[in-house]
Design a protein around this motif. Structure first.
Motif, PDB file in Angstrom:
ATOM      1  N   SER A  57      22.670  42.202  35.613  1.00  0.00           N
ATOM      2  CA  SER A  57      23.140  40.841  35.430  1.00  0.00           C
ATOM      3  C   SER A  57      22.031  40.009  34.802  1.00  0.00           C
ATOM      4  CB  SER A  57      23.539  40.246  36.781  1.00  0.00           C
ATOM      5  OG  SER A  57      24.475  41.072  37.450  1.00  0.00           O
ATOM      6  N   ALA A 110      34.629  49.996  40.049  1.00  0.00           N
ATOM      7  CA  ALA A 110      35.034  48.859  39.227  1.00  0.00           C
ATOM      8  C   ALA A 110      36.046  48.017  39.987  1.00  0.00           C
ATOM      9  CB  ALA A 110      35.637  49.336  37.907  1.00  0.00           C
ATOM     10  N   ASP A 167      39.361  45.035  39.112  1.00  0.00           N
ATOM     11  CA  ASP A 167      40.257  44.399  38.141  1.00  0.00           C
ATOM     12  C   ASP A 167      40.823  43.179  38.865  1.00  0.00           C
ATOM     13  OD1 ASP A 167      42.002  43.676  36.170  1.00  0.00           O
ATOM     14  OD2 ASP A 167      42.987  45.624  36.016  1.00  0.00           O
ATOM     15  N   ASP A 191      29.538  36.462  36.470  1.00  0.00           N
ATOM     16  CA  ASP A 191      28.626  37.482  35.944  1.00  0.00           C
ATOM     17  C   ASP A 191      29.122  38.012  34.595  1.00  0.00           C
ATOM     18  OD1 ASP A 191      26.775  39.522  35.624  1.00  0.00           O
ATOM     19  OD2 ASP A 191      26.957  40.246  37.680  1.00  0.00           O
ATOM     20  N   PHE A 198      31.213  41.393  33.736  1.00  0.00           N
ATOM     21  CA  PHE A 198      32.658  41.504  33.694  1.00  0.00           C
ATOM     22  C   PHE A 198      33.185  41.208  32.292  1.00  0.00           C
ATOM     23  CE2 PHE A 198      32.000  40.183  38.211  1.00  0.00           C
ATOM     24  CZ  PHE A 198      32.423  41.375  38.788  1.00  0.00           C
ATOM     25  N   ASP A 199      34.231  41.931  31.909  1.00  0.00           N
ATOM     26  CA  ASP A 199      34.963  41.643  30.675  1.00  0.00           C
ATOM     27  C   ASP A 199      36.082  40.666  31.017  1.00  0.00           C
ATOM     28  OD1 ASP A 199      33.453  43.445  29.088  1.00  0.00           O
ATOM     29  OD2 ASP A 199      34.618  45.112  29.928  1.00  0.00           O
ATOM     30  N   TYR A 227      39.603  39.016  34.793  1.00  0.00           N
ATOM     31  CA  TYR A 227      38.340  39.685  34.475  1.00  0.00           C
ATOM     32  C   TYR A 227      38.323  41.060  35.138  1.00  0.00           C
ATOM     33  CZ  TYR A 227      36.970  38.111  39.185  1.00  0.00           C
ATOM     34  OH  TYR A 227      36.915  37.884  40.536  1.00  0.00           O
ATOM     35  N   ALA A 228      37.510  41.944  34.601  1.00  0.00           N
ATOM     36  CA  ALA A 228      37.458  43.307  35.119  1.00  0.00           C
ATOM     37  C   ALA A 228      36.145  43.952  34.701  1.00  0.00           C
ATOM     38  CB  ALA A 228      38.642  44.131  34.591  1.00  0.00           C
ATOM     39  N   GLY A 229      35.812  45.058  35.351  1.00  0.00           N
ATOM     40  CA  GLY A 229      34.623  45.805  34.975  1.00  0.00           C
ATOM     41  C   GLY A 229      33.879  46.327  36.180  1.00  0.00           C
ATOM     42  N   GLN A 230      32.714  46.882  35.901  1.00  0.00           N
ATOM     43  CA  GLN A 230      31.848  47.406  36.948  1.00  0.00           C
ATOM     44  C   GLN A 230      30.877  46.310  37.379  1.00  0.00           C
ATOM     45  OE1 GLN A 230      30.229  50.933  34.954  1.00  0.00           O
ATOM     46  NE2 GLN A 230      31.529  52.215  36.255  1.00  0.00           N
ATOM     47  N   PRO A 231      31.010  45.806  38.597  1.00  0.00           N
ATOM     48  CA  PRO A 231      30.114  44.747  39.055  1.00  0.00           C
ATOM     49  C   PRO A 231      28.722  45.284  39.351  1.00  0.00           C
ATOM     50  CG  PRO A 231      31.561  45.433  40.816  1.00  0.00           C
ATOM     51  CD  PRO A 231      32.006  46.178  39.594  1.00  0.00           C
ATOM     52  N   TRP A 252      33.244  36.665  42.083  1.00  0.00           N
ATOM     53  CA  TRP A 252      34.381  35.843  41.646  1.00  0.00           C
ATOM     54  C   TRP A 252      33.859  34.607  40.914  1.00  0.00           C
ATOM     55  CZ3 TRP A 252      35.261  30.992  44.267  1.00  0.00           C
ATOM     56  CH2 TRP A 252      34.495  30.789  45.411  1.00  0.00           C
TER      57      TRP A 252
END
Length: 562
Positions: A27, A62, A64, A85, A88-89, A129-133, A170
């Motif tokens: 991040s 991940a 979503d 962050d 995230f996409d 948003y989604a992705g690997q945090p 979030w």
């Protein structure tokens, strides 16, 4: 919580197995800080409702998610600003159903409004948003997601984000001053796993496709306290009948592989600890929701109504589980009372930590309280003031290289003890209760969460006692060095004098025991004296009521190789 737990870091790393990905993306530096100054746009709104729908995908490490945030403008505002962050996409951003332009260069997302808001106007921001945090490098001290595996091979997942902030999970205003009025959580996990979270349980829905959604609703949650906990849990539940007349549920979610007897023994501590806190401070603040604890693959964290517990049922001779008790203290000192700024963090950690020796006495008597207090004094650093009087970030406070670090826990607790010894039990109880609830007579339903500062506490102590204790707060909290009590003998007279770090007057009275008889020496102007017969045995501060520099402790701390 994260700093005091560092004393157990080596133990935790040796006993807790986690499946972390060291090569994960990082991040931004901005995201990894929390409690930073809010923008003008953030100060011009309040968050009325957050609706979070989060699907947790263990195989991909991940999530979503869709977040809907409803704001009310408290002043005119032309755009919305939240933190999220950049790992995230973001697939869609809309305001009141209309697609919106947005930027998120360093993790501070700015969203254009279709029209400016006037004071009193409301609007709803939707972000998909989604992705690997971020993976926690060393939860809970260095936070993020913990992707672990239970002994039976099932996914065991938790979040711990106090030090880095809510934007790891979030889209939020990453400040303790931006608590939402309500957060609704819809957590979707593989069917067969449980997902206990904050607030009241609103039911689960099995979608029939291998996924189940768990629904929760929490009022006035601390921003970093919103937590995901997912695993193969069994549950213990019982009702607690409060001394204040209300009844609320207690829940403990523990791994199905645990020894049921150990889980039951820990659960048996819940009502005992609740009764202590209600007697010592006041009503459990979230009795309309629950008192909840969940077992986690990291050591612990104070997540409102769903405290994380990872102490593995260790016994240490105290007579109670210290981690369970410390995290429970934060329901009062942290979640009900929230610091106005990180500079006031000792109100969370110091007062919360003081509840441990008080609980030791409640259970087993003075010896056990004094044992805990003595150990705390040995661990003091006294390199930075507990309170600086200036705005600080969490990192500046918790890290011992830049701020008080563990002293906000241990020194804060010892300061609280000296204050109680000085003003008496009744006044101390009234002051702390008023600090926490905003009133001395809290009852279920007649209070709400609030923000507090160190000056607030001083004002309350002065109001309760009818005296000015500014000298006490200045001498202890705003100076790094402990006050020094010097002793001199001239004939049959023992002279005593105080010196503080800033040279201010410190009229702390001192008890002196002479051949077994205790007398109190007034210290007007920071000086006092008492007659002592020749050959008498003299013991200054025999009951250790006063926090001060002790040469034998300093010599022990300075010992090479300690």
């Amino acid at each position: 919580m994260r700093s005091v737990l560092s004393v157990l870091a080596a133990t935790l790393l040796a006993t807790t197995a986690t499946a972390q990905d060291a090569s994960s993306r990082e991040s931004t530096a901005f995201t990894l800080l929390t409690d930073q100054p809010r923008t003008a746009e953030q100060e011009a709104v309040r968050i009325d409702l957050v609706d979070l729908s989060i699907k947790v995908i263990p195989d991909d490490k991940a999530i979503d998610a869709v977040a809907e945030l409803t704001f009310t403008a408290t002043a005119p505002v032309a755009r919305l600003v939240v933190e999220l962050d950049t790992l995230f996409d973001v697939s869609a951003v809309s305001v009141d159903g209309l697609a919106a332009e947005w930027t998120n260069p360093e993790g501070r997302m700015t969203v254009a409004l279709p029209r400016p808001l006037a004071a009193g106007d409301t609007t709803t921001l939707r972000i998909a948003y989604a992705g690997q945090p971020r993976v926690a490098p060393n939860a809970p001290w260095d936070g993020g997601f913990v992707w672990s595996t239970a002994p039976g091979g099932e996914p065991w997942i938790a979040t711990a984000i106090q030090g880095e902030g809510c934007d790891l999970l979030w889209p939020c205003i990453d400040s303790p001053l931006a608590e939402p009025a309500r957060v609704n959580l819809h957590i979707t996990v593989p069917t067969g796993l449980s997902a206990p979270s904050n607030g009241r349980f609103l039911g689960s829905e099995d979608h029939g496709d291998g996924w189940t959604t768990w629904n929760w609703s929490a009022a006035n949650p601390n921003t970093y306290a919103i937590a995901l906990n997912i695993g193969p849990y069994a549950e213990l539940r019982a009702d607690y009948r409060s001394r204040f007349g209300n009844t609320f549920p207690m829940h403990y979610w523990y791994l199905k592989s645990d020894d049921p007897a150990q889980a039951a023994a820990l659960f048996a501590e819940f009502p005992l600890q609740l009764d202590f806190f209600e007697a010592t401070v006041g009503p459990f603040p979230f009795g309309d929701e629950k008192m909840g604890v969940v077992e986690t693959p990291h050591l612990g964290m104070e997540h409102q109504t769903i405290n994380a517990y990872g102490n593995q049922y260790r016994l240490d001779g105290r007579g109670y589980d210290w981690l369970l008790q410390h995290e429970l203290s934060h329901e009062w000192f942290g979640n009900q009372l929230t610091n106005a700024n990180a500079d006031d963090m000792w109100l969370h950690e110091g007062l919360g930590t003081y509840m441990q020796p008080l609980y030791a006495r409640w259970l087993n008597g003075d010896r056990y309280m004094q044992t805990e207090l003595a150990k705390m004094q040995q661990d003091l650093r006294n390199q930075f003031p507990v309170v600086s009087g200036t705005l600080k970030s969490e990192d500046e406070v918790y890290k011992g290289e830049t701020g008080p670090g563990n002293d906000i826990y241990f020194k804060g607790a010892l300061i609280a003890h000296s204050l109680r010894m000085l003003i008496g039990d009744a006044a101390f109880h009234e002051a702390v209760t008023t600090l926490v609830y905003g009133r001395p007579d809290p009852q279920p339903g007649n209070f709400t969460t609030l923000y507090r500062s160190t000056p607030d506490f001083l004002r309350i102590v002065n109001d309760v006692t009818g005296q000015d204790y500014g000298w006490f707060f200045r001498g202890y909290l705003y100076n790094a060095a402990l006050p020094v009590l010097a002793e001199t003998r001239e004939g049959d007279t023992l002279g005593l004098s105080w010196t503080t770090g800033d040279g201010g007057v410190f009229p702390m009275p001192v008890e002196v025991e002479i051949d077994g008889v205790v007398q109190t020496v007034p210290m007007t102007g920071g000086r006092g004296s008492i007659a002592v017969p020749a050959g008498a045995h003299v013991l200054v501060d025999p009951d250790n009521k006063v926090l001060r520099r002790l040469d034998f402790v300093e010599a022990w701390r300075a010992r090479p190789g300690r």
